[in-house]
Motif scaffolding. Structure first.
Motif, mmCIF file in Angstrom:
data_model
loop_
_atom_site.group_PDB
_atom_site.id
_atom_site.type_symbol
_atom_site.label_atom_id
_atom_site.label_comp_id
_atom_site.label_asym_id
_atom_site.label_seq_id
_atom_site.Cartn_x
_atom_site.Cartn_y
_atom_site.Cartn_z
ATOM 1 N N TYR A 76 10.515 8.895 -11.577
ATOM 2 C CA TYR A 76 10.778 8.734 -12.940
ATOM 3 C C TYR A 76 9.601 8.141 -13.677
ATOM 4 O O TYR A 76 9.664 7.581 -15.051
ATOM 5 C CB TYR A 76 11.845 7.640 -13.010
ATOM 6 C CG TYR A 76 13.178 8.274 -12.441
ATOM 7 C CD1 TYR A 76 14.077 8.569 -13.355
ATOM 8 C CD2 TYR A 76 13.546 8.117 -11.036
ATOM 9 C CE1 TYR A 76 15.373 9.242 -12.994
ATOM 10 C CE2 TYR A 76 14.718 8.734 -10.631
ATOM 11 C CZ TYR A 76 15.592 8.980 -11.600
ATOM 12 O OH TYR A 76 16.752 9.808 -10.916
ATOM 13 N N VAL A 79 20.037 1.763 -6.411
ATOM 14 C CA VAL A 79 18.698 0.984 -6.183
ATOM 15 C C VAL A 79 17.715 1.742 -5.261
ATOM 16 O O VAL A 79 16.672 1.324 -4.907
ATOM 17 C CB VAL A 79 19.238 -0.174 -5.577
ATOM 18 C CG1 VAL A 79 20.037 -1.208 -6.715
ATOM 19 C CG2 VAL A 79 19.850 -0.197 -4.402
ATOM 20 N N LYS A 90 16.735 4.891 -5.532
ATOM 21 C CA LYS A 90 16.095 5.764 -6.430
ATOM 22 C C LYS A 90 14.460 5.669 -6.212
ATOM 23 O O LYS A 90 14.207 4.625 -6.362
ATOM 24 C CB LYS A 90 16.209 5.860 -7.851
ATOM 25 C CG LYS A 90 17.874 6.211 -8.030
ATOM 26 C CD LYS A 90 17.947 6.717 -9.606
ATOM 27 C CE LYS A 90 19.296 7.427 -9.894
ATOM 28 N NZ LYS A 90 19.473 7.470 -11.470
ATOM 29 N N LEU A 111 12.424 1.027 -15.362
ATOM 30 C CA LEU A 111 13.392 0.575 -14.275
ATOM 31 C C LEU A 111 14.769 0.441 -14.826
ATOM 32 O O LEU A 111 15.674 1.136 -14.270
ATOM 33 C CB LEU A 111 12.979 -0.711 -13.711
ATOM 34 C CG LEU A 111 11.516 -0.549 -12.707
ATOM 35 C CD1 LEU A 111 11.278 -2.037 -12.426
ATOM 36 C CD2 LEU A 111 11.893 0.478 -11.544
ATOM 37 N N MET A 157 16.106 3.863 -15.361
ATOM 38 C CA MET A 157 16.348 4.700 -14.051
ATOM 39 C C MET A 157 17.727 3.970 -13.854
ATOM 40 O O MET A 157 18.748 4.690 -13.239
ATOM 41 C CB MET A 157 15.479 4.104 -12.978
ATOM 42 C CG MET A 157 14.099 4.844 -13.381
ATOM 43 S SD MET A 157 12.992 4.370 -12.100
ATOM 44 C CE MET A 157 13.844 4.698 -10.529
ATOM 45 N N MET A 158 18.188 2.716 -13.883
ATOM 46 C CA MET A 158 19.599 2.137 -13.640
ATOM 47 C C MET A 158 20.383 2.557 -14.463
ATOM 48 O O MET A 158 21.703 2.855 -14.110
ATOM 49 C CB MET A 158 19.346 0.636 -13.531
ATOM 50 C CG MET A 158 18.579 -0.012 -12.229
ATOM 51 S SD MET A 158 18.570 -1.864 -12.016
ATOM 52 C CE MET A 158 17.563 -2.205 -13.384
ATOM 53 N N THR A 183 11.122 2.298 -3.962
ATOM 54 C CA THR A 183 12.503 2.482 -4.722
ATOM 55 C C THR A 183 12.567 1.398 -5.758
ATOM 56 O O THR A 183 11.622 0.296 -5.873
ATOM 57 C CB THR A 183 13.480 2.378 -3.644
ATOM 58 O OG1 THR A 183 13.526 1.016 -3.152
ATOM 59 C CG2 THR A 183 13.570 3.222 -2.499
ATOM 60 N N ILE A 184 13.762 1.536 -6.377
ATOM 61 C CA ILE A 184 13.906 0.324 -7.374
ATOM 62 C C ILE A 184 14.226 -0.900 -6.615
ATOM 63 O O ILE A 184 13.623 -1.961 -7.380
ATOM 64 C CB ILE A 184 15.317 0.925 -8.160
ATOM 65 C CG1 ILE A 184 15.118 1.995 -9.087
ATOM 66 C CG2 ILE A 184 15.748 -0.374 -8.989
ATOM 67 C CD1 ILE A 184 16.363 2.343 -9.869
ATOM 68 N N ARG A 185 14.770 -0.996 -5.639
ATOM 69 C CA ARG A 185 14.891 -2.030 -4.792
ATOM 70 C C ARG A 185 13.550 -2.733 -4.685
ATOM 71 O O ARG A 185 13.366 -3.912 -4.530
ATOM 72 C CB ARG A 185 15.558 -1.882 -3.426
ATOM 73 C CG ARG A 185 16.013 -3.144 -2.848
ATOM 74 C CD ARG A 185 16.398 -2.573 -1.321
ATOM 75 N NE ARG A 185 17.580 -1.658 -1.281
ATOM 76 C CZ ARG A 185 18.976 -2.085 -1.260
ATOM 77 N NH1 ARG A 185 19.120 -3.261 -1.436
ATOM 78 N NH2 ARG A 185 19.676 -1.030 -1.340
ATOM 79 N N ILE A 193 11.722 -3.906 -8.551
ATOM 80 C CA ILE A 193 12.217 -4.881 -8.996
ATOM 81 C C ILE A 193 11.626 -6.442 -8.733
ATOM 82 O O ILE A 193 11.113 -7.061 -9.555
ATOM 83 C CB ILE A 193 13.905 -5.052 -9.180
ATOM 84 C CG1 ILE A 193 14.267 -4.074 -9.946
ATOM 85 C CG2 ILE A 193 14.281 -6.289 -9.752
ATOM 86 C CD1 ILE A 193 15.672 -3.832 -10.106
ATOM 87 N N ILE A 237 10.800 5.522 -7.430
ATOM 88 C CA ILE A 237 10.142 5.387 -8.718
ATOM 89 C C ILE A 237 9.467 6.617 -9.045
ATOM 90 O O ILE A 237 8.876 7.131 -10.261
ATOM 91 C CB ILE A 237 9.434 4.308 -8.759
ATOM 92 C CG1 ILE A 237 8.246 4.344 -8.062
ATOM 93 C CG2 ILE A 237 10.318 3.002 -8.563
ATOM 94 C CD1 ILE A 237 7.210 3.030 -8.011
ATOM 95 N N SER A 262 8.620 -2.046 -16.766
ATOM 96 C CA SER A 262 10.122 -2.660 -16.656
ATOM 97 C C SER A 262 11.034 -1.799 -17.473
ATOM 98 O O SER A 262 12.149 -1.638 -16.998
ATOM 99 C CB SER A 262 10.005 -3.853 -17.091
ATOM 100 O OG SER A 262 9.540 -3.989 -18.508
#
Length: 562
Positions: free
Chosen positions: A109, A102, A104, A83, A86-87, A34-36, A39, A106, A80
């Motif tokens: 995307y 957060v 979502k 990301l 996406m946000m 995930t985005i979490r 990052i 990856i 990056s």
């Protein structure tokens, strides 16, 4: 004595070796992350991009960061910048929470493998820099002949190559290169825009509009039974003019849709072209059916979106639909009706408020944007031949050319249906809307947008298209004597000449179509198609007879209906 080399001539393999010698970070992430998760991976690894690998097939597989496990297949690329997109998309959607953003995944995307641009270890820094600059990408996977990703190269990696540890750190390096450049004073402010930008910036605050013109011509030798290939059998009076014979299709429509930021209704102009693949005729399939139905459904989707919710009584309209989504939805409708065939597809939308053109292009149709740019100002623009300002009759330049997608020469990417589901991997020209080249262009008042099928670009050189557009501007009175300053003064006084533009823009589309046909019949001069054919070891001379469809959009200060 060591032979000196230009940095641009250094093989990219040496850059990778140098990078990995200082620090090794495995630039991979699982597609179910995930985005979490992503990052911290980006920040801690100092990564601009990561290769996305397939998720573990069962819980017994070892952790994705344990390098003793058998390598998992690469399925895409995540940067990056992805990301951030996406946000940003999540923040715009009022219906999802920060927690949902957060979380979502990856894999939904990432850039799929079919779209990932890569380099080879033997290629040079200069070649990789050029490729990254042309395509606007931040990182480049380096792929070995065995199909293994040896690493990711960024602009920073290439800049760092050849610098020793003492060059990067230490007291001497700091005093020589850094000490006098640290810190901004408390009275630092932004500079005013250059004087030559004042006129454009004043206009930036106002909405723009577009006047549309369309023309099309069928393949000059096309009949209802197909195409006759013997040119000597055709005189000028025998050339095809029946538009029903064309395998090209198009749509243009203006709809009211809700803006994603302020929820106000906006006039949004959509237009698109599709080029049916003629080789279907060999299998008893009419190539016109698929392309024409695809464009018809694109327009239907927009008209339905404009009216559906309001008719229900909610008083709201659908939000602006991205071009790639329109292609995808239209394809599903064509497939549902079991219409066999395939075509290229290019769909664009004009955002009058933000002065942007958003488009998705799958195959070898395309878009060019022409703009008046003074070369004394835009000195960074590359020209094949620099002409002194006093000797130039115009500064109409090509500001943008869309990327085309081909599996091989004269074999474009296409969306299609054979009656059964087929693979859309990297070994087939059948692709999905997700594989299209999708981008946005900032537009200015006075720009000329030309969207066309390959019948134009295969037969008319880009420079000749520019000359025809300039002649049209001057002929109808939109530009007088090449005086751009006078045009901007006229704009400042509110005189847009939009009615003149709306009446005459169709004639530019017609001129381009006629020029494409004329060149396609000329066997004495190699067309762009012939030149590219010879570059690919295919003997071809003269033009390339084909269907041709041209849509011209002239950007003006107000609607002709105002």
């Amino acid at each position: 004595e060591v032979k000196r080399r230009r940095v641009a001539d250094v093989p990219i393999r040496e850059v990778l070796d140098s990078k990995h010698a200082y620090r090794w970070v495995n630039p991979v992430i699982s597609e179910d992350a995930t985005i979490r998760n992503a990052i911290p991976t980006v920040i801690e690894g100092g990564l601009s991009g990561m290769m996305v690998i397939e998720a573990p097939k069962n819980p017994s597989e070892k952790d994705k960061n344990n390098h003793t496990e058998s390598p998992r297949r690469v399925v895409g690329l995540l940067t990056s910048r992805d990301l951030l997109r996406m946000m940003a998309a999540g923040f715009k959607d009022e219906n999802i929470t920060d927690e949902e953003i957060v979380n979502k995944v990856i894999g939904d995307y990432m850039t799929p493998m079919s779209q990932v641009i890569y380099g080879r270890p033997t290629e040079t820094i200069g070649m990789c820099r050029s490729l990254m600059s042309k395509l606007g990408i931040k990182c480049l996977p380096i792929l070995s002949k065995e199909g293994k990703v040896e690493g990711l190269i960024t602009a920073r990696d290439m800049n760092d190559y050849g610098l020793s540890a003492s060059d990067r750190g230490g007291k001497k390096s700091y005093l020589n290169d850094v000490s006098e450049r640290v810190g901004l004073s408390s009275d630092t402010s932004m500079a005013e825009p250059p004087l030559y930008m004042n006129a454009h910036l004043a206009l930036e605050q106002k909405p723009l509009s577009v006047n549309m013109g369309v023309d099309e011509l069928p393949h000059p030798y096309k009949t209802h039974d197909g195409v006759g290939h013997n040119r000597r059998d055709h005189g000028p009076q025998d050339l095809a003019t029946d538009l029903d014979l064309s395998e090209d299709a198009y749509f243009c429509t203006r709809v009211h849709l809700e803006d994603e930021n302020d929820q106000f209704l906006r006039d949004v102009t959509y237009f698109g072209v599709a080029d049916g693949v003629g080789s279907w005729r060999q299998y008893g399939v009419d190539p016109r059916l698929f392309s024409h139905k695809l464009m018809e459904e694109c327009e239907n989707i927009l008209l339905e979106a404009c009216h559906r919710d309001k008719d229900i009584g909610g008083g709201k309209f659908r939000r602006v639909i991205p071009p790639a989504d329109i292609i995808a939805q239209a394809y599903e409708r064509v497939k549902a009706e079991n219409i066999i065939g395939s075509s290229t597809a290019c769909v664009a939308l004009f955002d009058c408020i933000r002065h942007q053109l958003h488009f998705s292009n799958l195959g070898d149709s395309g878009i060019i944007v022409l703009r008046h740019i003074d070369s004394d100002i835009a000195g960074t623009l590359k020209r094949d031949r620099i002409t002194p300002r006093a000797e130039r009759s115009s500064d109409l330049r090509v500001a943008f050319i869309s990327q085309q997608q081909l599996f091989s020469f004269n074999h474009p990417y296409q969306v299609g249906w054979t009656g059964e589901e087929l693979s859309t991997d990297e070994h087939t020209s059948f692709k999905t809307a997700r594989d299209s080249c999708t981008t946005s262009i900032h537009l200015r008042r006075g720009d000329i947008i030309i969207m066309a099928t390959d019948g134009l670009f295969d037969n008319v050189d880009i420079d000749d298209i520019t000359k025809i557009a300039l002649k049209w501007e001057q002929g109808v009175g939109l530009i007088r004597g090449g005086d751009i300053a006078a045009r901007e003064q006229r704009w400042a006084m509110g005189n847009s000449l939009t009615i003149l533009s709306s009446e005459k823009v169709g004639s530019l589309a017609s001129e381009l179509c006629e020029k494409a046909r004329e060149n396609s019949l000329d066997s004495s001069k190699d067309s762009p198609f012939a030149l590219l054919a010879k570059d690919n070891d295919i003997m071809w001379s003269g033009g390339m007879p084909d269907d041709c469809t041209v849509i011209v959009a002239h950007v003006v200060g107000r609607s002709a209906d105002d």
